[in-house]
Write a protein that holds these residues in place. Structure first.
Motif, PDB file in Angstrom:
ATOM      1  N   LEU A 236      20.628 -53.661 -18.369  1.00 14.75           N
ATOM      2  CA  LEU A 236      21.751 -54.605 -18.423  1.00 14.75           C
ATOM      3  C   LEU A 236      22.845 -54.109 -19.366  1.00 14.75           C
ATOM      4  CD1 LEU A 236      19.742 -57.954 -18.465  1.00 14.75           C
ATOM      5  CD2 LEU A 236      21.410 -57.295 -16.718  1.00 14.75           C
ATOM      6  N   VAL A 237      22.443 -53.628 -20.523  1.00 15.53           N
ATOM      7  CA  VAL A 237      23.429 -53.101 -21.483  1.00 15.53           C
ATOM      8  C   VAL A 237      24.139 -51.883 -20.896  1.00 15.53           C
ATOM      9  CG1 VAL A 237      23.722 -52.029 -23.756  1.00 15.53           C
ATOM     10  CG2 VAL A 237      22.234 -54.025 -23.499  1.00 15.53           C
ATOM     11  N   TYR A 238      23.379 -51.063 -20.163  1.00 19.27           N
ATOM     12  CA  TYR A 238      23.959 -49.875 -19.521  1.00 19.27           C
ATOM     13  C   TYR A 238      25.034 -50.276 -18.516  1.00 19.27           C
ATOM     14  CZ  TYR A 238      24.289 -45.980 -16.216  1.00 19.27           C
ATOM     15  OH  TYR A 238      24.751 -44.993 -15.381  1.00 19.27           O
ATOM     16  N   HIS A 255      27.818 -60.828 -10.815  1.00 19.19           N
ATOM     17  CA  HIS A 255      28.087 -59.424 -10.499  1.00 19.19           C
ATOM     18  C   HIS A 255      27.215 -58.500 -11.348  1.00 19.19           C
ATOM     19  CE1 HIS A 255      31.105 -55.864 -10.380  1.00 19.19           C
ATOM     20  NE2 HIS A 255      30.271 -55.798  -9.367  1.00 19.19           N
ATOM     21  N   LEU A 256      27.064 -58.824 -12.627  1.00 18.18           N
ATOM     22  CA  LEU A 256      26.232 -58.025 -13.528  1.00 18.18           C
ATOM     23  C   LEU A 256      24.784 -57.986 -13.043  1.00 18.18           C
ATOM     24  CD1 LEU A 256      25.602 -56.560 -16.229  1.00 18.18           C
ATOM     25  CD2 LEU A 256      25.330 -58.829 -17.261  1.00 18.18           C
ATOM     26  N   LYS A 259      24.459 -55.833  -9.870  1.00 19.81           N
ATOM     27  CA  LYS A 259      24.525 -54.394 -10.138  1.00 19.81           C
ATOM     28  C   LYS A 259      23.268 -53.900 -10.831  1.00 19.81           C
ATOM     29  CE  LYS A 259      28.103 -52.027 -11.095  1.00 19.81           C
ATOM     30  NZ  LYS A 259      29.309 -51.399 -11.678  1.00 19.81           N
ATOM     31  N   ALA A 260      22.739 -54.706 -11.777  1.00 21.41           N
ATOM     32  CA  ALA A 260      21.522 -54.322 -12.491  1.00 21.41           C
ATOM     33  C   ALA A 260      20.319 -54.308 -11.550  1.00 21.41           C
ATOM     34  CB  ALA A 260      21.278 -55.271 -13.660  1.00 21.41           C
ATOM     35  N   ALA A 261      20.249 -55.273 -10.651  1.00 21.64           N
ATOM     36  CA  ALA A 261      19.142 -55.322  -9.693  1.00 21.64           C
ATOM     37  C   ALA A 261      19.170 -54.100  -8.782  1.00 21.64           C
ATOM     38  CB  ALA A 261      19.216 -56.605  -8.874  1.00 21.64           C
ATOM     39  N   ALA A 299      30.659 -65.663 -17.905  1.00 25.79           N
ATOM     40  CA  ALA A 299      30.979 -64.331 -18.425  1.00 25.79           C
ATOM     41  C   ALA A 299      29.870 -63.808 -19.323  1.00 25.79           C
ATOM     42  CB  ALA A 299      32.291 -64.373 -19.205  1.00 25.79           C
ATOM     43  N   VAL A 300      29.655 -62.496 -19.245  1.00 33.01           N
ATOM     44  CA  VAL A 300      28.696 -61.810 -20.112  1.00 33.01           C
ATOM     45  C   VAL A 300      29.460 -60.714 -20.855  1.00 33.01           C
ATOM     46  CG1 VAL A 300      26.518 -60.577 -20.279  1.00 33.01           C
ATOM     47  CG2 VAL A 300      26.872 -62.224 -18.410  1.00 33.01           C
TER      48      VAL A 300
END
Length: 739
Positions: A236-238, A255-256, A259-261, A299-300
Motif C-alpha cells: 500500500l505504501v509503495y 483506486h488505491l 491498484k494494490a490488489a 482520501a488516503v
C-alpha cells in the motif's frame, strides 16, 4: 609441443566433456555491461591457458575486474554476438598469481588502493599479498608510499569490504542486486542480515534504490507468506509512493485498494486491515473524508503530505490576514516614478501587477516568455527598496536563482539555501521559530515548487511580510507531488495577474512567438534564413531521429553558430526509455562527444572525465540538488571518489554515491524546468506518443535562449500541439485555501 587450443576449440572440448553443464575458471578481465538492479553481467573472462577472452553472460552481483571466478553453465550461440558462456551459478575465488592479485587490488575494490599502490604492494609481498592484508595489515607500512595511517585506512576498508561480501553472499541467494549491499551495510551495520531476515520489507522504507518489488522478491525467497500483513502494508505504501511520483498528493481509497490488489494479488479484507493498521499504528498514512459540494472523497494520504497540505493552507491564510510591515504608499505616484526611473513604459497588465505587489500581502504574477515578468520584478524592487532593505529573492533551482540575480542585480538564493537546510542539524534551520528577516519575498519559477517545499517556505515567512509568486502556469507542474502554483491561482484567495502581451523585443524571437503559438494550440512556424532561431530537421524513424540529434549537437550547431556542444547545447526529451529516451541518447552522445579518457563504471553507468552529469536527488550535505548539472573533473581510483565541478565549485562523490549522478548530455524535459540553455535540441517522435502533450512541448521550447532545434516529423509535432489533455493531480490545497 602441444599447440594452445583456440577459443572455439576449447568450447568444443568443453561441450564434449559435459553434455549440458560446464565448469569454467578464469579471471574477469573486463566488464562490458552490468545491470545493477538485477546483477546481470556481460563480461570478458581470461581463461588460463586459452588465447583471447571468453564472453560470459549471467547474474554476478557487484562484479569487479580482476576477480577470479569459478563458473558453472553452458555455451550458447547468440544470433548477433556469437558464442557466449551462460552462467547458471558462480563462486568467487582469490587470484593466485602476482599479476592476478595486482589487477584484483587495483580494480577499485578496496578504498585506498588504486593501480599504482596495488603494484607497489605486490612487488613487496608477491603471492602472499592477500594473506598479509587479511591477517597482518599493519605490515603494509613496509611498502614505499604507505604510512601507518594509510595502512590503517586500508585495513578498515578491507574489513568493511568483508562485511559487505557476507551481505552480498546472503542477498544474492535471495534475488537482490548486491550493488546496494554497501548501502544496506552502512545503514544497518552488523545487524543487516538480521533485519532483512526479520522483515525484508523494511528495506523498501529505509534504503534508497531498493523498492517494494526487490523487497518482495527477498521476502518470497525467505518464505514469507504472500498474504502476510507486512507485505500488504508495504504494498500500500509503495502504491502511494508511486502515485506521489506522478504528482498526486493523495489517493482515492477505492483506486488505491484496486491498484494494490492488482499488484499484490491478495484478498480485499487483508488490504483493508493493512490500511487500518497503517493509519492507527505506524502513522505512515492518514485517512480523511474530503467534501466537495455533494460529493465526498475517501482520501488516503502519506502522512507527510497531509501535514504539508493542511499546514500550507493554514499558513497562507494566516499570512493574508496579517497587516503589511511595509508602509502604505501612493501607488499612482510610485508607478509614474518607477517608469521614469527605469526609462520604461509599462503596459496595463504590468502596471496592475506592480500595483498588486505594492499594495497586497500576497499576489501571483503569471505569463509566458517575453511578457515582461522580469521587467515587473525590477519595477517592484525599485519601488520597495525605497521602503525597506529587507528584501529576499529566491527560486527553486540554482540555475533559476542565478538567472534572477543576473537580471535584477540583487542576490537570489535557492529556496533550500534561503531556508538554510542542514543535514547535521536536522532539516531547515529557518522555520516558525527562526523566521526569515524580510518585509518582501519574491519567488520566481513557482511552477516548479512542490507541496512539501512550499510548506517549508511558508513556515519561515514572517506573517507581516509581502509574498510575490512569479511563474508560468502553462509550464509542466513540479516534479514532486502537488500543483502549488495552479492550486493557489484556482483557490481565488490571492490576487492573480496574467500577462499575455508579447513585447516588441521578444516578438523578434521565433522561440518566443512559437512558444505562444504552441500554448494556444497553433502549429509553430519555421522562418527561412540564416538569422532564424527556430528550426525543424525532418526525420521519421526513431533510429534516424537519434542519428540526426547526435549530428546536430556534434556538428551542425557548433559549425553554424559557434556554440560548444558540451557547454551550450542541451538535448531535452520527453521520456527516459527507448531509442529517443535519455538513457540511450546519453550513451550515443557520450560516445560522440567524450569517447575516451579515464572512466569508472558504477550502477550500470560509465562516467568519464569530461562528462556532463546531473544530480538526480537533493543532497543537502553536499549542497547540491535535483537537476544541478556539472562536469566530471577528476576520477581518483585510489581514494575511490569522483570530483564534479558544479556552478564553479568542486563536489566530491564517493563511488558508492554515484547512483546520485546520471549523464546529462540529454535530460528529460521535466528535469530541465527552471533552467535556460543557449541552445536546445528536442526530438519529436511518434515513438513518444503517450508523452506528446502541449505543455511538455511548450516547456521544452521555452528552455531555449538563443536557439531551438526540433528533430522529428510534423505528424508527431501536430499531435503534441493538439493534445491539451492535462493529467489532473489529486490535490486539495485549493479547497483548503478557500476554507
Amino acid at each position: 609441443m602441444t599447440a594452445t587450443p583456440s577459443i572455439p576449440q576449447y568450447r568444443e572440448w568443453a561441450k564434449a566433456t559435459a553434455a549440458t553443464r560446464t565448469e569454467l575458471r578464469g579471471q574477469l578481465e573486463r566488464i562490458t555491461y552490468v545491470n545493477e538492479e538485477n546483477g546481470y553481467l556481460i563480461g570478458r573472462l581470461k581463461v588460463h591457458g586459452q588465447k583471447g577472452l571468453v564472453t560470459i553472460v549471467g547474474n554476478i552481483p557487484n562484479p569487479t575486474p580482476g576477480q577470479m571466478l569459478k563458473l558453472v553453465g553452458e555455451w550458447t550461440n547468440h544470433p548477433k554476438f556469437g558464442e557466449q558462456f551462460k552462467i547458471d551459478s558462480y563462486e568467487c575465488t582469490v587470484p593466485a598469481t602476482v599479476k592476478g592479485i595486482e589487477k584484483y587490488l587495483g580494480s577499485g575494490l578496496i578504498k585506498g588502493i588504486g593501480p599504482v599502490t596495488a603494484r607497489r604492494i605486490v612487488e613487496v609481498f608477491g603471492t602472499k599479498t592477500l594473506d598479509i592484508i587479511e591477517k597482518s595489515c599493519a605490515r603494509l607500512s613496509e611498502v614505499p608510499g604507505i604510512g601507518a595511517s594509510k595502512a590503517a585506512l586500508i585495513a578498515r576498508a578491507w574489513e568493511e569490504q568483508r562485511g559487505v561480501r557476507d551481505i552480498m553472499i546472503f542477498l544474492q541467494g535471495h534475488g537482490i542486486s548486491a550493488a546496494y549491499a554497501a548501502k544496506i551495510y552502512k545503514l544497518y551495520g552488523s545487524e543487516a542480515i538480521a533485519v532483512v531476515r526479520e522483515n525484508p520489507y523494511q528495506l523498501a522504507y529505509d534504503v534508497r534504490g531498493i523498492g517494494f518489488v526487490s523487497a518482495d522478491r527477498i521476502a518470497r525467497s525467505l518464505g514469507f507468506d504472500l498474504q502476510c500483513p507486512e507485505r500488504a502494508q508495504a504494498g500500500l505504501v509503495y502504491v502511494l509512493d508511486d502515485m506521489a511520483g506522478d504528482g498526486h498528493v493523495f489517493a482515492q481509497r477505492e483506486h488505491l485498494l484496486a491498484k494494490a490488489a492488482e499488484l499484490l494479488a491478495v484478498e480485499s479484507d487483508i488490504l483493508e486491515d493493512a490500511l487500518a493498521s497503517l493509519a492507527a499504528g505506524s502513522q505512515k498514512i492518514v485517512l480523511e473524508t474530503l467534501a466537495d459540494g455533494d460529493r465526498e472523497i475517501e482520501a488516503v494520504y502519506l502522512a507527510p503530505f497531509r501535514h504539508c497540505e493542511g499546514g500550507a493552507a493554514s499558513m497562507l491564510q494566516d499570512l493574508l490576514r496579517h497587516p503589511r510591515s511595509m508602509r502604505t504608499i501612493d501607488v499612482t505616484k510610485a508607478l509614474a516614478w518607477v517608469q521614469g526611473q527605469l526609462s520604461i513604459t509599462l503596459a496595463e497588465r504590468q502596471l496592475e501587477a506592480v500595483d498588486r505587489a505594492a499594495t497586497r500581502k500576497c499576489c501571483v504574477i503569471t505569463g509566458g516568455p517575453g511578457t515582461g515578468k522580469t521587467t515587473i520584478i525590477k519595477a517592484i524592487l525599485a519601488i520597495c527598496s525605497r521602503l525597506t532593505k529587507r528584501i529576499l529573492l529566491t527560486a527553486p533551482t540554482g540555475r533559476a536563482a542565478k538567472r534572477m540575480s543576473e537580471t535584477t542585480g540583487m542576490e537570489a538564493r535557492t529556496i533550500h539555501r534561503l531556508l538554510e537546510y542542514s543535514v547535521t542539524q536536522g532539516g531547515f534551520q529557518r522555520n516558525e521559530d527562526n523566521m526569515l528577516a524580510a518585509d518582501l519575498i519574491i519567488v520566481d519559477e513557482c511552477s516548479m515548487i512542490d507541496l512539501v517545499l512550499f510548506y517549508h517556505l511558508l513556515k519561515a515567512i514572517p506573517r507581516t511580510a509581502t509574498l510575490v509568486l512569479v511563474g508560468d502556469a502553462d509550464q509542466l507542474p513540479s516534479v514532486g507531488a502537488g500543483s502549488v502554483l495552479k492550486d493557489v491561482i484556482a483557490s481565488g484567495v490571492v490576487p492573480v495577474v496574467t500577462l499575455n502581451e508579447i513585447f516588441r523585443q521578444a516578438a523578434s524571437s521565433s522561440i518566443v512567438v512559437n512558444a505562444h503559438r504552441i500554448i494556444k494550440g497553433d502549429m509553430p512556424t519555421f522562418p527561412k534564413g540564416r538569422d532564424t532561431d527556430f528550426f525543424l530537421f525532418p526525420a521519421e524513424e526513431p533510429e534516424a531521429t537519434q542519428a540526426m540529434v547526435v549530428d546536430v549537437v556534434r556538428n551542425r550547431i557548433p559549425r553554424q553558430f559557434g556554440l560548444s556542444p558540451l557547454q551550450d547545447v542541451q538535448v531535452l526529451t520527453p521520456m527516459n526509455r527507448g531509442v529517443l529516451g535519455t538513457a540511450t541518447l546519453n550513451e550515443r552522445l557520450q560516445a560522440a562527444l567524450n569517447p575516451n579518457g579515464l572512466e569508472i563504471s558504477r550502477f550500470g553507468r560509465t562516467y568519464r572525465i569530461g562528462d556532463k552529469v546531473m544530480q538526480i536527488k537533493n543532497n543537502y550535505d553536499k549542497d547540491v540538488y535535483n537537476g544541478d548539472i556539472g562536469i566530471v573533473a577528476d576520477i581518483d581510483q585510489e581514494a575511490q571518489n569522483v570530483k564534479v565541478t558544479m556552478d564553479g565549485r568542486d563536489v566530491l562523490y564517493d563511488y558508492a554515491e554515484l547512483d546520485e549522478l546520471v549523464l546529462a548530455y540529454a535530460v528529460s524535459i521535466h528535469k530541465s524546468q527552471g533552467s535556460e540553455y543557449p541552445a536546445v535540441v528536442l526530438p519529436v517522435s511518434t515513438q513518444h506518443y503517450v508523452m506528446l502533450q502541449r505543455n511538455l512541448l511548450y516547456t521544452g521550447v521555452t528552455r531555449g535562449k538563443r536557439l531551438v532545434v526540433l528533430v522529428g516529423d510534423m505528424k508527431a509535432l501536430s499531435i503534441a500541439v493538439r493534445n491539451n489533455r492535462l493529467s489532473m493531480r489529486n490535490s486539495w490545497l485549493a479547497h483548503r485555501l478557500r476554507g
